[in-house]
Scaffold this motif. Structure first.
Motif, PDB file in Angstrom:
ATOM      1  N   ARG A  28       0.855  -1.186   0.000  1.00 61.58           N
ATOM      2  CA  ARG A  28       0.000   0.000   0.000  1.00 61.58           C
ATOM      3  C   ARG A  28       0.895   1.241   0.000  1.00 61.58           C
ATOM      4  NH1 ARG A  28      -2.470  -1.292   4.243  1.00 61.58           N
ATOM      5  NH2 ARG A  28      -4.085  -2.532   3.251  1.00 61.58           N
ATOM      6  N   GLU A  29       0.596   2.210  -0.829  1.00 62.96           N
ATOM      7  CA  GLU A  29       1.368   3.460  -0.819  1.00 62.96           C
ATOM      8  C   GLU A  29       0.405   4.627  -0.935  1.00 62.96           C
ATOM      9  OE1 GLU A  29       1.673   5.338  -3.858  1.00 62.96           O
ATOM     10  OE2 GLU A  29       0.433   3.878  -4.925  1.00 62.96           O
ATOM     11  N   ARG A  30       0.740   5.731  -0.243  1.00 64.84           N
ATOM     12  CA  ARG A  30      -0.150   6.884  -0.225  1.00 64.84           C
ATOM     13  C   ARG A  30       0.593   8.098   0.300  1.00 64.84           C
ATOM     14  NH1 ARG A  30      -2.142   8.298   4.886  1.00 64.84           N
ATOM     15  NH2 ARG A  30      -1.619   6.858   6.580  1.00 64.84           N
ATOM     16  N   PHE A  31      -0.045   9.262   0.177  1.00 65.95           N
ATOM     17  CA  PHE A  31       0.479  10.473   0.782  1.00 65.95           C
ATOM     18  C   PHE A  31      -0.171  10.694   2.146  1.00 65.95           C
ATOM     19  CE2 PHE A  31       1.979  11.436  -3.458  1.00 65.95           C
ATOM     20  CZ  PHE A  31       3.141  12.168  -3.214  1.00 65.95           C
ATOM     21  N   HIS A  32       0.576  11.300   3.041  1.00 60.29           N
ATOM     22  CA  HIS A  32       0.055  11.724   4.338  1.00 60.29           C
ATOM     23  C   HIS A  32      -1.100  12.691   4.087  1.00 60.29           C
ATOM     24  CE1 HIS A  32       0.076  13.546   8.368  1.00 60.29           C
ATOM     25  NE2 HIS A  32       0.792  12.491   8.767  1.00 60.29           N
ATOM     26  N   LEU A  33      -2.169  12.566   4.846  1.00 66.06           N
ATOM     27  CA  LEU A  33      -3.367  13.363   4.568  1.00 66.06           C
ATOM     28  C   LEU A  33      -3.202  14.839   4.920  1.00 66.06           C
ATOM     29  CD1 LEU A  33      -6.161  10.888   5.714  1.00 66.06           C
ATOM     30  CD2 LEU A  33      -5.600  11.556   3.370  1.00 66.06           C
ATOM     31  N   THR A  34      -2.319  15.153   5.840  1.00 71.13           N
ATOM     32  CA  THR A  34      -2.181  16.557   6.245  1.00 71.13           C
ATOM     33  C   THR A  34      -0.823  17.167   5.886  1.00 71.13           C
ATOM     34  OG1 THR A  34      -1.448  15.904   8.463  1.00 71.13           O
ATOM     35  CG2 THR A  34      -3.806  16.254   8.140  1.00 71.13           C
ATOM     36  N   ASP A  35       0.116  16.351   5.445  1.00 70.14           N
ATOM     37  CA  ASP A  35       1.422  16.853   5.008  1.00 70.14           C
ATOM     38  C   ASP A  35       1.687  16.326   3.602  1.00 70.14           C
ATOM     39  OD1 ASP A  35       4.075  17.491   4.529  1.00 70.14           O
ATOM     40  OD2 ASP A  35       4.734  17.005   6.565  1.00 70.14           O
ATOM     41  N   ARG A  36       1.541  17.173   2.598  1.00 72.97           N
ATOM     42  CA  ARG A  36       1.605  16.737   1.201  1.00 72.97           C
ATOM     43  C   ARG A  36       2.992  16.252   0.789  1.00 72.97           C
ATOM     44  NH1 ARG A  36      -0.479  19.654  -2.636  1.00 72.97           N
ATOM     45  NH2 ARG A  36       1.175  19.474  -4.184  1.00 72.97           N
ATOM     46  N   ASN A  37       4.026  16.526   1.580  1.00 69.14           N
ATOM     47  CA  ASN A  37       5.377  16.110   1.223  1.00 69.14           C
ATOM     48  C   ASN A  37       5.801  14.784   1.868  1.00 69.14           C
ATOM     49  OD1 ASN A  37       5.889  18.344  -0.438  1.00 69.14           O
ATOM     50  ND2 ASN A  37       6.424  19.612   1.320  1.00 69.14           N
ATOM     51  N   LEU A  38       4.927  14.203   2.689  1.00 65.07           N
ATOM     52  CA  LEU A  38       5.231  12.911   3.298  1.00 65.07           C
ATOM     53  C   LEU A  38       4.585  11.797   2.486  1.00 65.07           C
ATOM     54  CD1 LEU A  38       4.952  13.331   7.183  1.00 65.07           C
ATOM     55  CD2 LEU A  38       7.005  13.154   5.777  1.00 65.07           C
ATOM     56  N   TYR A  39       5.424  10.917   1.954  1.00 67.03           N
ATOM     57  CA  TYR A  39       4.966   9.796   1.143  1.00 67.03           C
ATOM     58  C   TYR A  39       5.146   8.526   1.975  1.00 67.03           C
ATOM     59  CZ  TYR A  39       4.600   6.794  -3.031  1.00 67.03           C
ATOM     60  OH  TYR A  39       4.218   5.859  -3.969  1.00 67.03           O
ATOM     61  N   LEU A  40       4.058   7.786   2.179  1.00 67.30           N
ATOM     62  CA  LEU A  40       4.046   6.641   3.086  1.00 67.30           C
ATOM     63  C   LEU A  40       3.863   5.347   2.299  1.00 67.30           C
ATOM     64  CD1 LEU A  40       1.636   8.145   5.763  1.00 67.30           C
ATOM     65  CD2 LEU A  40       4.122   8.293   5.710  1.00 67.30           C
ATOM     66  N   LEU A  41       4.662   4.359   2.641  1.00 63.82           N
ATOM     67  CA  LEU A  41       4.561   3.053   1.992  1.00 63.82           C
ATOM     68  C   LEU A  41       4.516   1.970   3.056  1.00 63.82           C
ATOM     69  CD1 LEU A  41       7.117   4.800   0.440  1.00 63.82           C
ATOM     70  CD2 LEU A  41       6.407   3.190  -1.323  1.00 63.82           C
ATOM     71  N   GLU A  42       3.706   0.949   2.809  1.00 62.44           N
ATOM     72  CA  GLU A  42       3.633  -0.207   3.698  1.00 62.44           C
ATOM     73  C   GLU A  42       3.814  -1.457   2.863  1.00 62.44           C
ATOM     74  OE1 GLU A  42      -0.172   0.056   5.513  1.00 62.44           O
ATOM     75  OE2 GLU A  42       0.376   1.683   6.874  1.00 62.44           O
ATOM     76  N   GLY A  43       4.495  -2.438   3.440  1.00 62.45           N
ATOM     77  CA  GLY A  43       4.685  -3.680   2.704  1.00 62.45           C
ATOM     78  C   GLY A  43       5.545  -4.655   3.455  1.00 62.45           C
ATOM     79  N   THR A  44       6.024  -5.662   2.747  1.00 58.01           N
ATOM     80  CA  THR A  44       6.878  -6.689   3.349  1.00 58.01           C
ATOM     81  C   THR A  44       8.329  -6.370   3.039  1.00 58.01           C
ATOM     82  OG1 THR A  44       6.488  -8.060   1.397  1.00 58.01           O
ATOM     83  CG2 THR A  44       5.132  -8.480   3.332  1.00 58.01           C
TER      84      THR A  44
END
Length: 817
Positions: free
Chosen positions: A10-26
């Motif tokens: 899963r990958e997405r941007f932080h909802l309140t900080d547009r410059n934080l890119y978040l990724l989840e995985g193995t």
């Protein structure tokens, strides 16, 4: 790097900080993260994933050298001047690409509503399309459909609560109804647009409705997944996977000979163990009774000690071969060459108990480990014991998993992956066996081995040690640390050759019951080496049988008739909980039942369906000291079914007892519950044939489990009250599992008794909860269960073994991905 697939889930941007890119995985354990934007390193932070949903756990449960991770990348404000972001997994000088994305793709998502489509289904016959998923944004979000001309469609999008989505997006206060569901007529539209509108920002997803386009999208997804699998596993493995998918075949259990090489320490790991300095480094005395041991076996056993990565040990050998010992010269040479080896010799042949005691008499260590004269320890065996003791210094007794090896020592087979301490399984079979390690102070209190139990002297000794240590001070190491060599005349391979040993085993169990003040008789089980306990009652308490019912009087009548005609136990009452029946014949049956059977009482529940509340209501009208929660679609099989349940339940340390349930076609429906099956919990050995004994005979062994099903569960009234009854927040799912965990929290055991047998006429093909309302309720109940029991969901079921799969319920070996 391991051959497991490590990928972004899963990958997405932080909802309140547009410059934080978040990724989840193995992610591979032990690797660091490196983020590179067009060759320039940028800030990246990696940490274990905080929230893991039940479905994620279910999908990722086969990881062995991997972990779930969350990666946070801080992107520069002026992203447009870059082209590509790449994230690497770095181990020293080597690095492996984990994920890459173009800047153009990132900019399309930055600052926009985010969504996930869980289902896109087109039913050509019905002419309908169904969409299901979730969407989030920092502001209230509206969701609607548009046709190919961007004209809004007059269809209603149903919104649902999704607590799992809330948990994944904790950085913002979201509206509750983040889930969505819509079903609409396809018509002749080639495609539609799914619009997520946050007023100042929109995300639009094009949904193709034509079969050719849907197939094209599907093939593209398969191509990407196949390419990934090819890179990690090779062409042969990919071909096998394709064939399995095409023929709808599930992969079979992995053979132990293929599993084992992937789960032993590497030379590098063994070297790291040798360099490890523990704060607590006790001397371990390994005691071994010898009797005319073949030299090649003796050398292998001693060599396995000398190869230990933990070096603070001594080997205490008692040669009980007598005055003409054929191994005396060899033993004397070992003594001269290695000061850690001690030997005592005897003029006369020694029996097993006195021979072992003589070896213990040589020991000076704080810990005593027991090894048979022709067996072998793995090189990390003592290291793992000391590692556990440094992590939990209150441990008094340790035991490990084990396997068997051929006479030449070249092949290993029949692994025994054990549960954590399980007193009722121990009273059924000596499952602890090897490797067994105990503190010297325990032996000083309970005494050494007793010759009157020869043949099962270790069984008797283990009972006395665990009784004195107590449950909280017994530790199980879930690793194979011991290889048990099999002889043709050993109890392992030819039980008939040592029947005296099994008689001694019965004596050992009875002696245990005597010491703890339990009245019981013990007989041999279905196989030699297994035992069956019958508890002796001082009186026959009243059992209240609680049966919820809504119409289905045929089921209810069969359930009651079986008890009336078959049960040898007679002191019971029925509390039938009427739950919103609609048929007149149902109420006529109730009147007739109460008139003809003075044991039957009908009470009327008038609220909505809530399994927990209905049973609690029924119990509030029950008079019994013991409660039997029973489904109306069950039928007892054996006459002593209630007595079997009651025998265990009357023990002071037991809160609930479950039964062995069969489907109508004589396959297993329930033989205990393991937390983790299916992501949350599931029944053991489902659909195995009646008569099969399962992994290490566990289908036919009385034992403790984390839970049993409330389709047939006897509960001590005192324990029910202490646990606070069934949790009414769990209306349909997991309420019996939750209740069993509450019983354990209150200090009670939950026992599965295979000798209480019933049919459960529940359908194997019962449908899933697939309406939006049911999906939302199921998600809520998952969230409730996860919040209450995070430790067991994270750490694993103590009555299962982490080396066994959670992907099926047959106790087969865990796969590597």
């Amino acid at each position: 790097m391991s051959r497991e697939i490590y990928e972004v889930k899963r990958e997405r941007f932080h909802l309140t900080d547009r410059n934080l890119y978040l990724l989840e995985g193995t992610w591979p354990k032990g690797y660091e993260a490196e983020a590179v934007l067009d060759g320039k390193k940028i800030s990246v932070e990696a940490r274990p994933q905080e929230y893991v949903s039940a479905m994620d756990r279910f999908q990722d449960m086969q990881l062995t050298s991997g972990m779930r991770i969350q990666i946070q990348v801080t992107l520069p404000s002026h992203l447009e001047q870059y082209k590509k972001l790449v994230i690497y997994a770095v181990d020293g000088k080597s690095r492996q690409k984990w994920f890459s994305v173009s800047v153009v793709q990132l900019q399309r998502k930055q600052g926009k509503p985010q969504y996930y489509l869980e289902e896109t289904a087109v039913d050509r016959k019905a002419g309908t399309c169904r969409l299901r998923g979730w969407a989030v944004y920092k502001k209230p979000l509206s969701i609607y459909l548009e046709d190919e001309n961007k004209k809004r469609l007059a269809v209603q999008v149903q919104r649902t609560k999704r607590p799992d989505v809330q948990a994944q997006h904790r950085e913002a206060r979201l509206q509750e109804d983040t889930g969505f569901y819509v079903e609409f007529p396809c018509g002749n539209n080639p495609y539609i647009y799914l619009v997520f509108d946050g007023k100042n920002a929109k995300t639009i997803r094009k949904i193709h409705l034509k079969s050719s386009k849907l197939m094209e999208e599907k093939l593209i997804r398969y191509y990407h997944k196949g390419t990934r699998y090819l890179k990690m596993h090779g062409a042969g493995a990919l071909l096998q996977k394709v064939v399995r998918k095409a023929t709808n075949q599930e992969p079979g259990p992995i053979p132990y000979e293929k599993w084992l090489p992937k789960h032993v320490p590497t030379p590098g790991q063994l070297e790291n163990q040798r360099r490890t300095q523990f704060p607590y480094s006790p001397l371990i005395s390994v005691v071994v009774p010898l009797y005319k041991t073949p030299e090649r076996y003796l050398k292998q056993m001693i060599g396995s000690l000398q190869n230990q990565t933990y070096e603070n040990w001594e080997l205490c050998l008692s040669d009980g071969s007598g005055g003409e010992s054929p191994i005396k010269t060899l033993l004397e040479s070992y003594q001269r060459e290695d000061h850690r080896i001690k030997v005592c010799f005897h003029d006369k042949p020694m029996q097993i108990s006195e021979n072992t005691n003589a070896a213990i008499g040589l020991a000076e260590g704080e810990l005593i480990a027991f090894v048979d004269h022709d067996d072998v320890l793995t090189p990390d065996a003592l290291f793992e014991c000391v590692k556990a003791l440094n992590e939990q210094q209150e441990i008094s007794v340790l035991y490990s998993d084990e396997d068997k090896m051929t006479m030449d020592g070249n092949k290993f087979f029949q692994p025994h992956f054990k549960p954590d301490f399980n007193i009722d399984l121990l009273c059924t079979v000596n499952y602890i066996c090897h490797l067994f390690v105990v503190r010297r102070e325990i032996i000083e209190q309970v005494g050494m081995l007793r010759k009157e139990y020869d043949g099962a002297q270790d069984y008797d000794f283990i009972f006395r040690c665990v009784e004195y240590a107590g449950r909280k001070h017994i530790y199980h190491i879930p690793r194979v640390l011991y290889h048990w060599r099999c002889h043709e005349d050993s109890t392992a391979e030819n039980p008939e050759s040592k029947k005296y040993a099994f008689e001694a085993g019965k004596k050992a169990i009875l002696a245990h019951y005597d010491r703890i003040g339990v009245k019981a008789s013990v007989e041999n089980g279905e196989y030699l080496g297994l035992y069956r306990t019958h508890y002796i009652r001082d009186y026959d308490p009243l059992i209240s049988i609680i049966i919820p019912n809504k119409d289905h009087t045929d089921d209810l009548e069969r359930c009651i008739r079986a008890i009336e005609e078959k049960s040898s136990y007679r002191n019971y009452e029925y509390v039938i909980v009427e739950n919103n029946s609609t048929e007149k014949t149902t109420f006529a049956y109730y009147r007739k039942l109460e008139q003809e059977n003075p044991k039957a009482h009908v009470v009327y529940w008038e609220g909505k369906f809530n399994y927990s509340a209905i049973n609690n209501f029924g119990i509030s009208h029950a008079k019994g000291e013991y409660l039997l929660l029973l489904n109306n679609d069950t039928e007892i099989i054996n006459a002593d079914c209630l007595e079997e349940l009651l025998g265990y339940c009357m023990r002071s340390d037991v809160g609930a007892v479950g039964a062995r349930l069969y489907y109508e076609d004589e396959t297993i429906q329930h033989a205990g519950v393991v937390i983790g099956f299916g992501g949350i919990a599931g029944h053991c050995f489902v659909q195995q044939k009646r008569g099969e004994s399962g992994y290490c005979h566990r289908i036919i062994c009385a034992q403790d489990y984390s839970a049993v099903t409330a389709a047939c569960m006897m509960v001590k009234r005192k324990a029910y009250d202490m646990a606070g009854g069934l949790s009414e927040e769990l209306e349909v799912a997991f309420n019996d599992i939750d209740f069993c965990l509450k019983l354990q929290k209150a200090g009670f055991l939950v026992v599965y008794n295979p000798y209480a047998e019933l049919y459960h006429y529940e359908s194997k093909s019962r449908g899933l909860d697939d309406t939006p309302e049911k999906v939302a309720r199921f998600a809520r109940e998952i969230e409730t269960f996860e919040k209450r029991w995070p430790e067991i969901l994270k750490d694993g079921d103590p009555y299962y073994n982490p080396n066994l799969t959670l992907d099926s319920q047959d106790f087969s070996l865990r796969r590597n991905g």
